[in-house]
Structures are given as C-alpha cells and as structure tokens.
Design an enzyme around this catalytic site. Structure first.
Site, PDB file in Angstrom:
ATOM      1  N   GLU A 268       0.844  -1.209   0.000  1.00  0.00           N
ATOM      2  CA  GLU A 268       0.000   0.000   0.000  1.00  0.00           C
ATOM      3  C   GLU A 268       0.872   1.248   0.000  1.00  0.00           C
ATOM      4  O   GLU A 268       0.564   2.240  -0.663  1.00  0.00           O
ATOM      5  CB  GLU A 268      -0.942   0.020   1.208  1.00  0.00           C
ATOM      6  CG  GLU A 268      -1.977  -1.087   1.232  1.00  0.00           C
ATOM      7  CD  GLU A 268      -2.824  -1.161  -0.026  1.00  0.00           C
ATOM      8  OE1 GLU A 268      -3.141  -0.114  -0.604  1.00  0.00           O
ATOM      9  OE2 GLU A 268      -3.151  -2.285  -0.452  1.00  0.00           O
ATOM     10  N   TRP A 271       1.870   1.894  -3.411  1.00  0.00           N
ATOM     11  CA  TRP A 271       0.830   2.537  -4.234  1.00  0.00           C
ATOM     12  C   TRP A 271       0.946   4.057  -4.140  1.00  0.00           C
ATOM     13  O   TRP A 271       0.756   4.782  -5.101  1.00  0.00           O
ATOM     14  CB  TRP A 271      -0.580   2.124  -3.765  1.00  0.00           C
ATOM     15  CG  TRP A 271      -1.112   0.912  -4.459  1.00  0.00           C
ATOM     16  CD1 TRP A 271      -1.200  -0.344  -3.940  1.00  0.00           C
ATOM     17  CD2 TRP A 271      -1.636   0.832  -5.803  1.00  0.00           C
ATOM     18  NE1 TRP A 271      -1.752  -1.192  -4.878  1.00  0.00           N
ATOM     19  CE2 TRP A 271      -2.026  -0.500  -6.023  1.00  0.00           C
ATOM     20  CE3 TRP A 271      -1.810   1.764  -6.828  1.00  0.00           C
ATOM     21  CZ2 TRP A 271      -2.581  -0.929  -7.225  1.00  0.00           C
ATOM     22  CZ3 TRP A 271      -2.366   1.335  -8.029  1.00  0.00           C
ATOM     23  CH2 TRP A 271      -2.741   0.004  -8.229  1.00  0.00           C
ATOM     24  N   TRP A 299     -20.001  12.446 -19.830  1.00  0.00           N
ATOM     25  CA  TRP A 299     -20.533  12.517 -18.461  1.00  0.00           C
ATOM     26  C   TRP A 299     -21.778  13.389 -18.437  1.00  0.00           C
ATOM     27  O   TRP A 299     -21.898  14.327 -19.224  1.00  0.00           O
ATOM     28  CB  TRP A 299     -19.480  13.109 -17.509  1.00  0.00           C
ATOM     29  CG  TRP A 299     -18.178  12.371 -17.484  1.00  0.00           C
ATOM     30  CD1 TRP A 299     -17.008  12.779 -18.054  1.00  0.00           C
ATOM     31  CD2 TRP A 299     -17.908  11.107 -16.871  1.00  0.00           C
ATOM     32  NE1 TRP A 299     -16.016  11.840 -17.832  1.00  0.00           N
ATOM     33  CE2 TRP A 299     -16.542  10.796 -17.103  1.00  0.00           C
ATOM     34  CE3 TRP A 299     -18.669  10.193 -16.151  1.00  0.00           C
ATOM     35  CZ2 TRP A 299     -15.935   9.636 -16.648  1.00  0.00           C
ATOM     36  CZ3 TRP A 299     -18.061   9.030 -15.694  1.00  0.00           C
ATOM     37  CH2 TRP A 299     -16.718   8.760 -15.940  1.00  0.00           C
ATOM     38  N   ASN A 334     -10.504   2.991   2.508  1.00  0.00           N
ATOM     39  CA  ASN A 334     -10.189   2.896   1.074  1.00  0.00           C
ATOM     40  C   ASN A 334     -11.318   2.275   0.254  1.00  0.00           C
ATOM     41  O   ASN A 334     -11.676   2.768  -0.811  1.00  0.00           O
ATOM     42  CB  ASN A 334      -8.899   2.092   0.896  1.00  0.00           C
ATOM     43  CG  ASN A 334      -8.474   2.021  -0.552  1.00  0.00           C
ATOM     44  OD1 ASN A 334      -8.344   3.044  -1.216  1.00  0.00           O
ATOM     45  ND2 ASN A 334      -8.282   0.817  -1.061  1.00  0.00           N
ATOM     46  N   TRP A 375      -9.240   8.458  -7.958  1.00  0.00           N
ATOM     47  CA  TRP A 375     -10.441   8.798  -8.740  1.00  0.00           C
ATOM     48  C   TRP A 375     -10.333   8.284 -10.162  1.00  0.00           C
ATOM     49  O   TRP A 375     -11.297   7.756 -10.717  1.00  0.00           O
ATOM     50  CB  TRP A 375     -10.699  10.311  -8.701  1.00  0.00           C
ATOM     51  CG  TRP A 375     -11.537  10.651  -7.511  1.00  0.00           C
ATOM     52  CD1 TRP A 375     -11.098  11.061  -6.287  1.00  0.00           C
ATOM     53  CD2 TRP A 375     -12.963  10.532  -7.410  1.00  0.00           C
ATOM     54  NE1 TRP A 375     -12.156  11.211  -5.428  1.00  0.00           N
ATOM     55  CE2 TRP A 375     -13.316  10.908  -6.088  1.00  0.00           C
ATOM     56  CE3 TRP A 375     -13.966  10.163  -8.285  1.00  0.00           C
ATOM     57  CZ2 TRP A 375     -14.636  10.902  -5.645  1.00  0.00           C
ATOM     58  CZ3 TRP A 375     -15.290  10.164  -7.844  1.00  0.00           C
ATOM     59  CH2 TRP A 375     -15.613  10.525  -6.538  1.00  0.00           C
TER      60      TRP A 375
HETATM   61  C1  LIG Z   1     -11.132   7.748  -4.810  1.00  0.00           C
HETATM   62  C2  LIG Z   1      -9.944   7.628  -3.886  1.00  0.00           C
HETATM   63  C3  LIG Z   1      -9.363   8.772  -3.361  1.00  0.00           C
HETATM   64  C4  LIG Z   1      -8.256   8.669  -2.504  1.00  0.00           C
HETATM   65  N1  LIG Z   1      -7.698   9.822  -2.000  1.00  0.00           N
HETATM   66  C5  LIG Z   1      -6.615   9.741  -1.192  1.00  0.00           C
HETATM   67  C6  LIG Z   1      -6.007  10.915  -0.680  1.00  0.00           C
HETATM   68  O1  LIG Z   1      -6.395  12.044  -0.993  1.00  0.00           O
HETATM   69  N2  LIG Z   1      -4.961  10.761   0.185  1.00  0.00           N
HETATM   70  C7  LIG Z   1      -4.474   9.529   0.529  1.00  0.00           C
HETATM   71  O2  LIG Z   1      -3.528   9.451   1.323  1.00  0.00           O
HETATM   72  N3  LIG Z   1      -5.007   8.409   0.025  1.00  0.00           N
HETATM   73  C8  LIG Z   1      -6.064   8.472  -0.817  1.00  0.00           C
HETATM   74  N4  LIG Z   1      -6.625   7.324  -1.300  1.00  0.00           N
HETATM   75  C9  LIG Z   1      -5.979   6.036  -0.993  1.00  0.00           C
HETATM   76  C10 LIG Z   1      -6.482   5.311   0.274  1.00  0.00           C
HETATM   77  O3  LIG Z   1      -7.874   5.279   0.272  1.00  0.00           O
HETATM   78  C11 LIG Z   1      -5.992   5.949   1.579  1.00  0.00           C
HETATM   79  O4  LIG Z   1      -4.610   6.151   1.533  1.00  0.00           O
HETATM   80  C12 LIG Z   1      -6.295   5.044   2.782  1.00  0.00           C
HETATM   81  O5  LIG Z   1      -7.679   4.796   2.852  1.00  0.00           O
HETATM   82  C13 LIG Z   1      -5.822   5.709   4.065  1.00  0.00           C
HETATM   83  O6  LIG Z   1      -6.195   4.953   5.175  1.00  0.00           O
HETATM   84  P1  LIG Z   1      -5.124   4.166   6.056  1.00  0.00           P
HETATM   85  O7  LIG Z   1      -4.014   5.084   6.437  1.00  0.00           O
HETATM   86  O8  LIG Z   1      -5.856   3.484   7.146  1.00  0.00           O
HETATM   87  O9  LIG Z   1      -4.597   3.117   4.990  1.00  0.00           O
HETATM   88  P2  LIG Z   1      -3.759   1.774   5.185  1.00  0.00           P
HETATM   89  O10 LIG Z   1      -4.517   0.688   4.537  1.00  0.00           O
HETATM   90  O11 LIG Z   1      -3.356   1.582   6.581  1.00  0.00           O
HETATM   91  O12 LIG Z   1      -2.481   2.041   4.261  1.00  0.00           O
HETATM   92  C14 LIG Z   1      -1.280   2.625   4.768  1.00  0.00           C
HETATM   93  C15 LIG Z   1      -0.869   3.795   3.922  1.00  0.00           C
HETATM   94  O13 LIG Z   1      -0.603   3.375   2.581  1.00  0.00           O
HETATM   95  C16 LIG Z   1      -0.998   4.399   1.672  1.00  0.00           C
HETATM   96  N5  LIG Z   1      -2.080   3.886   0.822  1.00  0.00           N
HETATM   97  C17 LIG Z   1      -2.949   2.896   1.107  1.00  0.00           C
HETATM   98  N6  LIG Z   1      -3.757   2.655   0.054  1.00  0.00           N
HETATM   99  C18 LIG Z   1      -3.401   3.527  -0.900  1.00  0.00           C
HETATM  100  C19 LIG Z   1      -3.859   3.783  -2.228  1.00  0.00           C
HETATM  101  N7  LIG Z   1      -4.841   3.068  -2.790  1.00  0.00           N
HETATM  102  N8  LIG Z   1      -3.281   4.782  -2.923  1.00  0.00           N
HETATM  103  C20 LIG Z   1      -2.268   5.510  -2.392  1.00  0.00           C
HETATM  104  N9  LIG Z   1      -1.782   5.302  -1.146  1.00  0.00           N
HETATM  105  C21 LIG Z   1      -2.342   4.329  -0.417  1.00  0.00           C
HETATM  106  C22 LIG Z   1      -1.515   5.559   2.506  1.00  0.00           C
HETATM  107  O14 LIG Z   1      -0.447   6.446   2.718  1.00  0.00           O
HETATM  108  C23 LIG Z   1      -1.933   4.863   3.797  1.00  0.00           C
HETATM  109  O15 LIG Z   1      -1.942   5.715   4.913  1.00  0.00           O
HETATM  110  C24 LIG Z   1      -7.726   7.398  -2.175  1.00  0.00           C
HETATM  111  C25 LIG Z   1      -8.325   6.254  -2.719  1.00  0.00           C
HETATM  112  C26 LIG Z   1      -9.416   6.368  -3.562  1.00  0.00           C
HETATM  113  C27 LIG Z   1     -10.044   5.122  -4.121  1.00  0.00           C
END
Ligand SMILES: Cc1cc2nc3c(=O)[nH]c(=O)nc-3n(C[C@H](O)[C@H](O)[C@H](O)COP(=O)(O)OP(=O)(O)OC[C@H]3O[C@@H](n4cnc5c(N)ncnc54)[C@H](O)[C@@H]3O)c2cc1C
Length: 473
Positions: A268, A271, A299, A334, A375
C-alpha cells in the site's frame, strides 16, 4: 553570523526529516543559526476553511507549540510565497542557505521553482530533498529509463531498490542551532479545530505501534472490512508529515510478524509512491484522464444528483453512510472511497473531476497524486484502472463489507432500528415495517435516487461511446 532558513511545508516532525537533518548539520559545520519558517499561501486556503485544511492547520499549530517548548520559534509569513521570502531575505541579510523538502508535482513544484529563482538572485544556496516518499518520481524506472504505468511491474522493481533508512536528529544540536529571537508569532488560522483526530509526531508513533501490535498480523485478510480498526489510519499523519513513509516502511519491515500482513501493508505504501510517479509523468492528472481513450466520455451534468451524493442522501445506505462519515470526520476507508467514487461516476454518471474536487476539500489526508490516482482508477479513466464494465453493486458491497449493518447505523441515525433483513435495502420495507422501525413517512430515509441495474447499462454505453469516438477520430 550566517543564517539558514528551514522551510516547513508538509513535514511537521523533527525526526527523520531530511531537510531539517541536513540543515542542522550545515549549522554545525558552518557555525550558522537556523530560522524556522511557515508560509501561509492563499492558494491553499481560498474561501471557507474546509475540514481538510482545518486538520492541516491544527497539525501545524501543534508542531509549532511543540517546537516552542524546546525554545524554537517560527517565523510565519503570509501571502504570495515569492514576496514573503524576498521580505525575509531583506530582513535577515545574513541568510546564506535555504533547506526544504521538495514538492515534485502540481502547484508546489511551480511555487518552489519561483522561490528558488528569487533565492538565487540573493545569492542564497538552495538545498532540497526527496523526503515525502520512500521512492520518489524518477527513482523507480524501467530498464529503458522510462516511467512504469502499470503497478505490478512497478512494485516488483520498487521492492528490489535500496531505500534511504530514517535519519536520527540530535535534539541538543537542534536546540543549539536554532536562532533565538523574541518572537511568538501566531496566526488565527493556526488553532485547534477538532479534537477527534490527533496530530503530531508522538501521536503518529503511538498509532503506528498500536497498528503493528494489534492489526498488522491480519492486515492482508481484514483490511477490506469497513468497520472495526482494519487499517492503520495513519494517512492523516503521513499527509502532514508527522511520521515519514520511510520510518513506517523500516519499522513495519523490521517487525517479527508474518510476511503476509507486512507485505500487504508495504504494498500500500508503494501505491502511494506509484501514484506520485504517475502524476509526475502526467502533470495534468487532476483534470485530464491519463488514459486518453476516455477523454470523450459523455458525463452527465446533474447538480441535484451531485448534491445527493455529497450529502449522503442517495438512498443506498452504504454510500450514504460513507459520505456522511466523510463530511463529519474527513476520513473514510479505502474501499468506501472506491465505492463512493464508483457510485458517483457509474450510477450517477457524473464526471469524476467533481468527486475528486469534493474529496480534496473534505479529506484530512488529501494528497494530490493519491486522490487523482484513486479517482481515475475508480472512474476507469486512469492507468491500470478498474475496467469500466466492472461496476460495484452498492447493495452487494454493502452486504459484504458491513454484514451486520453496524457501520451504516453509526452514520445513518434514521436506520438505527432497522433489522438486518432490510438494512442494506431499506426500500423493501412496507409502510408497517417503516412505522415499526422508526422511519415513518415524512422523515424517513430516502428511496434510491436511481436504479443500479439501469444506470450500470448507461454507464457502459457511455464508455463505449467514448471508445467509438476514439476509434472514429
Ligand atoms: C477515490 C480515492 C481517493 C483517494 N484519496 C486519497 C487521498 O487524498 N490521500 C491519501 O492518502 N489516500 C487516498 N486514497 C488512498 C487510500 O484510500 C488511503 O490512503 C487510505 O484509505 C488511508 O487509510 P489508512 O491510512 O488506514 O490506509 P492503510 O490501509 O493503513 O495504508 C497505509 C498507507 O498506505 C498508503 N495507501 C494505502 N492505500 C493507498 C492507495 N490506494 N493509494 C495511495 N496510497 C495508499 C496511505 O499512505 C496509507 O496511509 C484514495 C483512494 C481512492 C479510491
């Protein structure tokens, strides 16, 4: 005596902060004093201060308070960044160097180029560091020297590359090197807005340890559950820089837990680096599909539906619970980001850019590249995105992700007494049920604004139209 600026932007921590670490080294070797600066740029906070910015300014406020307790004060500048720094250079003619952690994309990149140019005119040396990412844009490239556009091969390469370990700052050196001046500058924008979300380095470390102790071992299995504590919730700390992604990477990698949980988590983090890299490669990612095949998706403009989505009144309980959580707390899981984004674009057929913009205001972890990447992924217009014909069914997802409906009930009080039989499809209740479960006509939860199956067909047609135009054109 020589002076050097340390410009903090989204790196509000003392440990493993590359710009700060190197500035302290510089001060020690050059016998210089450090001036800590925070610059409030109107570009980032025009109009109402939304949830996302509230959290950010709260984090800045807490960081400055912590610094003050160490005897370190900040200079706060406000307005156009170039003018702010020119004023500083004029006021402090002994400044010879400037340290900062770089922004590699978006407005931040352009701003830095302008400030750098101004600094150079004053003969000030510019030291910038790739600090925000484990591996930044341009550091994970194909053998041919080009950018990866698909995550799996990117990740395979990412895994094998050496990574910069965290750096440890000697706090006594820091205190010695900080310039002392009789300044206790404050700005009304910097204050505590909410107490629910914690800020700062100490809280970030506690959160990381709590996560690795209690959740990480099963993260690969449970991270898709939307209730309970299934993920780290570290994103707001990462966004404000209260903890570095490097620290997280090395800490998690070093834990003695099963590989599955650790690997899923590190992936993650990759990503996050991947989306940053994609944004650097496609600087218009916020406004333009990376997959140009979908530039012409027709759209629909529908202000009424957009409002229903924003306010959590679509009639689909999981979507509405998620949007209400976003509005109240500035954070959602997420899976919920994926599902709400899919709903807006493929059930309401509304342009993903409206959703991206809305999230950018509300998310306390808002990140330009991850948000645009997320997005574009969900709307099927990005690189390596979900295929447009794979459309989340909001009812099936609701049953899978929130089987007992407890998440829905937390955010939708109208449905609090509704039994499990109806919680995912409350429109199936008859008048008697509605009366019995406390949602009588008049103030009940809304009926679905659209029929998922019909909208699904329309969404697929919309994408096929764009593909047709692409072939024709
Ligand atoms: C439509 C959409 C918009 C999003 N907008 C953002 C945003 O503005 N900022 C943001 O930080 N993340 C965004 N994400 C990615 C992801 O949803 C969040 O990082 C995650 O939900 C944060 O929660 P967590 O720290 O508990 O994640 P965990 O599952 O604990 O993951 C640990 C860290 O990994 C990174 N990470 C995890 N999943 C992703 C992912 N899919 N893409 C990029 N990094 C990821 C984040 O830094 C996160 O804190 C988005 C995803 C989607 C589908």
């Amino acid at each position: 005596m020589k002076q050097a600026i340390v410009w903090f932007r989204r790196d509000f921590r003392l440990q493993d902060n590359l710009a700060l670490f190197h500035a302290v080294e510089f001060a020690r070797k050059q016998d210089a004093k450090l001036i800590f600066v925070f610059q409030i740029d109107p570009y980032f906070n025009r109009g109402k201060i939304e949830l996302g910015n509230q959290y950010f300014f709260q984090a800045v406020h807490a960081f400055m308070k912590g610094c003050r307790s160490l005897g370190i004060s900040f200079i706060i500048k406000k307005g156009d960044p170039v003018s702010s720094f020119q004023e500083l250079f004029d006021d402090y003619p002994d400044i010879t160097a400037m340290f900062l952690n770089e922004d590699r994309i978006g407005y931040g990149l352009q701003r830095d180029e302008k400030v750098k140019e101004a600094a150079e005119k004053y003969g000030i040396s510019w030291y910038s560091y790739q600090d925000a990412h484990i591996l930044g844009p341009g550091e994970v490239l194909k053998g041919s020297g080009t950018y990866y556009e698909i995550f799996s091969p990117y990740y395979r390469r990412w895994e094998t590359l050496p990574k910069q370990p965290p750096v440890k700052l000697d706090l006594s050196l820091l205190k010695e090197s900080a310039a002392t001046y009789d300044l206790h500058q404050q700005d009304p924008i910097l204050k505590v807005y909410h107490s629910e979300w914690r800020t700062g380095e100490k809280a970030a470390w506690e959160q990381m340890k709590n996560f690795t102790d209690k959740i990480l071992y099963s993260y690969h299995d449970t991270r898709n559950k939307v209730h309970n504590e299934s993920t780290s919730k570290l994103s707001p700390f990462i966004k404000t820089g209260a903890i570095s992604a490097r620290t997280l990477y090395f800490y998690v990698r070093g834990t003695e837990l099963n590989q599955d949980g650790k690997n899923a988590f590190l992936k993650e983090l990759a990503w996050r680096d991947f989306f940053q890299s994609i944004f650097a490669r496609y600087p218009e990612s916020r406004i333009k599909p990376v997959n140009s095949k979908y530039n012409a998706v027709p759209w629909r403009e529908n202000r009424e539906y957009l409002k229903l989505w924003q306010e959590g009144r679509t009639g689909y309980p999981l979507i509405d619970a998620a949007m209400r959580q976003l509005n109240q707390e500035g954070w959602i899981h997420n899976r919920l980001r994926m599902i709400t984004a899919s709903f807006l674009t493929k059930n309401f057929l509304i342009d993903w850019r409206h959703g991206e913009h809305y999230f950018s205001k509300k998310l306390i972890d808002y990140d330009l590249a991850s948000n645009a990447g997320g997005w574009q992924w969900a709307a099927s217009v990005g690189t390596d995105a979900v295929p447009y014909y794979r459309i989340f069914n909001p009812v099936t997802q609701s049953k899978q992700l929130d089987p007992d409906g407890s998440y829905i009930k937390t955010y939708i009080p109208e449905l609090r007494n509704v039994p499990i039989t109806y919680i995912h499809e409350p429109w199936k209740m008859d008048e008697g049920d509605r009366e019995a479960y406390g949602c009588p006509s008049g103030r009940e939860y809304p009926k679905p604004a659209v029929n998922h199956h019909e909208q699904r067909k329309l969404a697929i047609e919309m994408f096929q139209t764009a593909e047709g135009e692409n072939k024709g054109g």
